[in-house]
Enzyme design. Structure first.
Site, mmCIF file in Angstrom:
data_model
loop_
_atom_site.group_PDB
_atom_site.id
_atom_site.type_symbol
_atom_site.label_atom_id
_atom_site.label_comp_id
_atom_site.label_asym_id
_atom_site.label_seq_id
_atom_site.Cartn_x
_atom_site.Cartn_y
_atom_site.Cartn_z
ATOM 1 N N ASN A 149 147.460 -51.185 112.832
ATOM 2 C CA ASN A 149 148.334 -51.473 111.684
ATOM 3 C C ASN A 149 148.306 -50.421 110.566
ATOM 4 O OD1 ASN A 149 145.723 -52.301 110.995
ATOM 5 N ND2 ASN A 149 146.483 -53.837 109.567
ATOM 6 N N SER A 226 140.190 -56.955 115.352
ATOM 7 C CA SER A 226 140.150 -58.420 115.342
ATOM 8 C C SER A 226 138.708 -58.937 115.357
ATOM 9 C CB SER A 226 140.906 -58.950 116.558
ATOM 10 O OG SER A 226 140.262 -58.497 117.731
ATOM 11 N N GLU A 247 135.160 -54.262 110.094
ATOM 12 C CA GLU A 247 136.191 -54.767 109.180
ATOM 13 C C GLU A 247 137.175 -55.549 110.035
ATOM 14 O OE1 GLU A 247 136.236 -54.940 106.091
ATOM 15 O OE2 GLU A 247 134.675 -53.512 105.568
ATOM 16 N N CYS A 281 145.550 -56.667 107.057
ATOM 17 C CA CYS A 281 144.381 -57.552 106.971
ATOM 18 C C CYS A 281 144.269 -58.137 105.574
ATOM 19 C CB CYS A 281 143.116 -56.786 107.332
ATOM 20 S SG CYS A 281 142.980 -55.251 106.423
ATOM 21 N N GLU A 459 133.324 -49.652 103.157
ATOM 22 C CA GLU A 459 133.995 -48.399 103.489
ATOM 23 C C GLU A 459 134.584 -47.804 102.209
ATOM 24 O OE1 GLU A 459 135.596 -47.917 107.439
ATOM 25 O OE2 GLU A 459 136.322 -49.964 107.282
HETATM 26 P P1 NAD Z 1 141.856 -55.363 118.309
HETATM 27 O O1 NAD Z 1 140.532 -55.969 118.056
HETATM 28 O O2 NAD Z 1 142.671 -55.899 119.421
HETATM 29 O O3 NAD Z 1 141.702 -53.801 118.593
HETATM 30 C C1 NAD Z 1 141.023 -52.955 117.690
HETATM 31 C C2 NAD Z 1 140.477 -51.772 118.471
HETATM 32 O O4 NAD Z 1 139.437 -52.230 119.338
HETATM 33 C C3 NAD Z 1 141.510 -51.079 119.359
HETATM 34 O O5 NAD Z 1 141.321 -49.688 119.316
HETATM 35 C C4 NAD Z 1 141.172 -51.630 120.735
HETATM 36 O O6 NAD Z 1 141.570 -50.782 121.778
HETATM 37 C C5 NAD Z 1 139.660 -51.717 120.645
HETATM 38 N N1 NAD Z 1 139.042 -52.602 121.651
HETATM 39 C C6 NAD Z 1 139.587 -53.670 122.278
HETATM 40 N N2 NAD Z 1 138.705 -54.186 123.163
HETATM 41 C C7 NAD Z 1 137.564 -53.459 123.071
HETATM 42 C C8 NAD Z 1 136.289 -53.504 123.706
HETATM 43 N N3 NAD Z 1 135.995 -54.407 124.645
HETATM 44 N N4 NAD Z 1 135.366 -52.604 123.362
HETATM 45 C C9 NAD Z 1 135.622 -51.685 122.400
HETATM 46 N N5 NAD Z 1 136.819 -51.569 121.786
HETATM 47 C C10 NAD Z 1 137.781 -52.450 122.100
HETATM 48 O O7 NAD Z 1 142.657 -55.425 116.920
HETATM 49 P P2 NAD Z 1 144.174 -54.958 116.653
HETATM 50 O O8 NAD Z 1 145.081 -55.974 117.249
HETATM 51 O O9 NAD Z 1 144.367 -53.533 117.019
HETATM 52 O O10 NAD Z 1 144.246 -55.023 115.065
HETATM 53 C C11 NAD Z 1 144.573 -56.177 114.373
HETATM 54 C C12 NAD Z 1 143.352 -56.770 113.707
HETATM 55 O O11 NAD Z 1 142.726 -55.791 112.893
HETATM 56 C C13 NAD Z 1 143.659 -57.923 112.779
HETATM 57 O O12 NAD Z 1 142.740 -58.971 112.987
HETATM 58 C C14 NAD Z 1 143.469 -57.335 111.389
HETATM 59 O O13 NAD Z 1 143.144 -58.261 110.393
HETATM 60 C C15 NAD Z 1 142.383 -56.369 111.637
HETATM 61 N N6 NAD Z 1 142.323 -55.357 110.572
HETATM 62 C C16 NAD Z 1 141.316 -55.420 109.666
HETATM 63 C C17 NAD Z 1 141.236 -54.510 108.628
HETATM 64 C C18 NAD Z 1 140.107 -54.577 107.640
HETATM 65 O O14 NAD Z 1 139.812 -53.554 107.037
HETATM 66 N N7 NAD Z 1 139.464 -55.713 107.459
HETATM 67 C C19 NAD Z 1 142.199 -53.515 108.519
HETATM 68 C C20 NAD Z 1 143.233 -53.473 109.449
HETATM 69 C C21 NAD Z 1 143.277 -54.404 110.490
#
Ligand code: NAD
Length: 479
Positions: A149, A226, A247, A281, A459
């Site tokens: 995002n 996530s 995060e 987020c 961060e």
């Molecule tokens: P996601 O967890 O599906 O993916 C995040 C990353 O993790 C991707 O690069 C993905 O390829 C990787 N990943 C997936 N499975 C993995 C595994 N088994 N081992 C290691 N890496 C793996 O999240 P998303 O759908 O890309 O992003 C959306 C989420 O991110 C939402 O929940 C949002 O709230 C959160 N987010 C949080 C912040 C924050 O700073 N708190 C900022 C932006 C987004």
């Protein structure tokens, strides 16, 4: 012709075409083709980063400053082109894409400065004649795993401090946004990073990300994404006794009190809940509104929603772009159905929209009559969907705001100094906004949350040092 972007491993661009990237505003538009790393490439990247660490960690401030400053300058000079490309692959508007790119440039500039501000402490020992030095050193190989995002700002706010404090990196971006990731790595590479210091491994999370989690040679992992994936990162990191930082999601409350300036409150709600298609987020997904202003606030929000221009992200008039992909669109629609089944009233939007090109267009949705116990109030939807929870007074508003498994941001709209101050002190969130949207933060101050939203040190800003360095205490007896 579609360009092929490769992975960067030990200073070499490697790999064959493995995945494509589609424009969510127009699914006929292929943004690019990308190499897809497997476990073997991940291992090579980790080995390269490990080999590069000793020299880079001792390279000194000037070498690091030069790379970070040059990177900042190039990103800033190319902000319109990079911002447009970001909007094309992620679906946020042109203004948001360019704004995010400028922010990435500012982050690299900030951390270029940080390389010149490194300091330590020296104190006398309790033993006469002995001196004690406390210094900070890089942690080693840092694994950086990012979501889709904020395709350029989040990689920037992890990569810049990691490099500034002398770490080497294996960077795995989200599958949906490889172009922005590739662009930032290409700029850093050409800015003069020695081989192996920064490695890019595009590919599946379950393959490349997992290989990073499973490697004993990754000394720290900075993850944004996530909650589910965050828990995997945590479990694997504990197994290897490595440092980690998470995060994750949010279910951020925006409280609107009777004494609020209505125009300010409506601006905060529209921006916080719906800009960037609600895919932040920090989005204000729960609008907690006291009785005296409820009806006026709801009418004004609906009026504004009705005027929003929803369309192709690359059209300069667009205010809300498409949802990022089919899977996220289905998740948004499923939650809209859940909200109705739970008895909330869908007062605006929630339907798919047709535009000139095939894309994932959804009219922003507003629920009324919801309670804080409903799933739409408790679970992160991550789309342009918000619900209003009507409350009696400030005390009930605060209690509802804090009653959530998350704790990233919170906001309050009020003209009462007493309530604003009380809310800042008692809100269980990492970041609190008064008369401002819950989303939209500065780049030079700490970012992060509490409870289920975040884990580990903050961060951004100089607080980033806590994660990307480790402290050494050295004793000297000079005779
Ligand atoms: P996601 O967890 O599906 O993916 C995040 C990353 O993790 C991707 O690069 C993905 O390829 C990787 N990943 C997936 N499975 C993995 C595994 N088994 N081992 C290691 N890496 C793996 O999240 P998303 O759908 O890309 O992003 C959306 C989420 O991110 C939402 O929940 C949002 O709230 C959160 N987010 C949080 C912040 C924050 O700073 N708190 C900022 C932006 C987004």
């Amino acid at each position: 012709m579609t360009v092929l972007r490769k992975n960067l491993i030990d200073g070499e661009w490697l790999g064959e075409a493995g995945s494509r990237n589609i424009n969510p505003s127009n699914t006929n538009d292929v943004v690019g083709e990308y190499a897809s790393a497997g476990p073997e490439e991940a291992k090579q990247a980790i080995a390269a980063a490990k080999a590069a660490f000793p020299a880079w960690s001792r390279s000194g401030p000037l070498a690091r400053h030069a790379v970070l400053k040059k990177t900042s300058d190039e990103i800033m000079a190319r902000k319109d082109e990079i911002g447009r490309s970001l909007a094309r692959e992620e679906g946020k508007t042109l203004a948001e894409g360019v704004g995010e790119t400028i922010r990435a440039a500012q982050i690299f500039d900030f951390f270029a400065g940080e390389t010149l501000r490194l300091s330590g402490e020296m104190v006398p020992s309790v033993r006469p004649g002995v001196g004690v030095e406390m210094t900070r050193e890089g942690v080693g190989v840092v694994g950086i795993i990012t979501p889709w995002n904020f395709p350029i700002a989040i990689p920037a706010w992890k990569i810049a401090p990691a490099l500034a404090y002398g770490n080497t990196i294996v960077f795995k971006p989200a599958e949906l946004v490889p172009e922005s990731a590739w662009t930032i790595v290409d700029i850093l590479h050409r800015a003069g990073l020695p081989k192996g210091v920064l490695n890019l491994v595009m590919g599946k999370g379950s393959v490349v990300g997992q290989a990073m989690l499973d490697s004993p040679d990754v000394n720290a992992i900075s993850f944004t994404g996530s909650v589910g994936t965050g828990k995997r990162v945590a479990a694997a990191s504990i197994e290897h006794m490595r440092k980690f930082q998470l995060e994750m999601g949010g279910k951020n409350p925006l409280v609107v009190l009777d004494d609020a300036d209505l125009a300010v409150a409506v601006d905060c709600a529209i921006n916080g809940a719906y800009f960037s298609t609600g895919q932040r987020c920090t989005a204000s997904s729960r609008l907690i509104v006291t009785e005296g202003i409820h009806d006026r606030f709801v009418d004004a929000v609906k009026e504004r929603l009705d005027k929003l221009v929803i369309g192709d992200a690359l059209d300069a008039k667009t205010q809300i772009g498409p949802v990022v992909d089919q899977t996220q669109l289905k998740q948004d629609e499923d939650y809209i159905a859940i909200g109705r089944q739970e008895g909330a009233e869908l007062a605006f939007g929630g339907e798919r929209l047709e535009r000139g090109t095939p894309g994932f267009y959804l009219r922003p949705a507003l629920f009324l009559g919801s309670t804080n116990e409903m799933r739409i109030s408790r679970e992160e939807i991550f789309g342009p969907v918000a619900n209003v929870i009507r409350v009696k007074d400030y005390d009930e508003a605060l209690s509802v705001a804090n009653d959530t498994p998350f704790g990233l941001t919170s906001g309050i709209c009020t003209t009462s100094l007493k309530h604003a101050t009380h809310f800042k002190r008692n809100s269980e969130a990492g970041m609190v906004m008064v008369n401002l949207p819950t989303a939209g933060v500065d780049f030079h101050v700490p970012f992060g949350g509490r409870k289920g939203s975040s884990y580990g040190p903050r961060e951004q800003g100089s607080y980033a040092m806590e994660f990307y360095t480790t402290v050494k205490t050295a004793y000297t007896f000079a005779g």
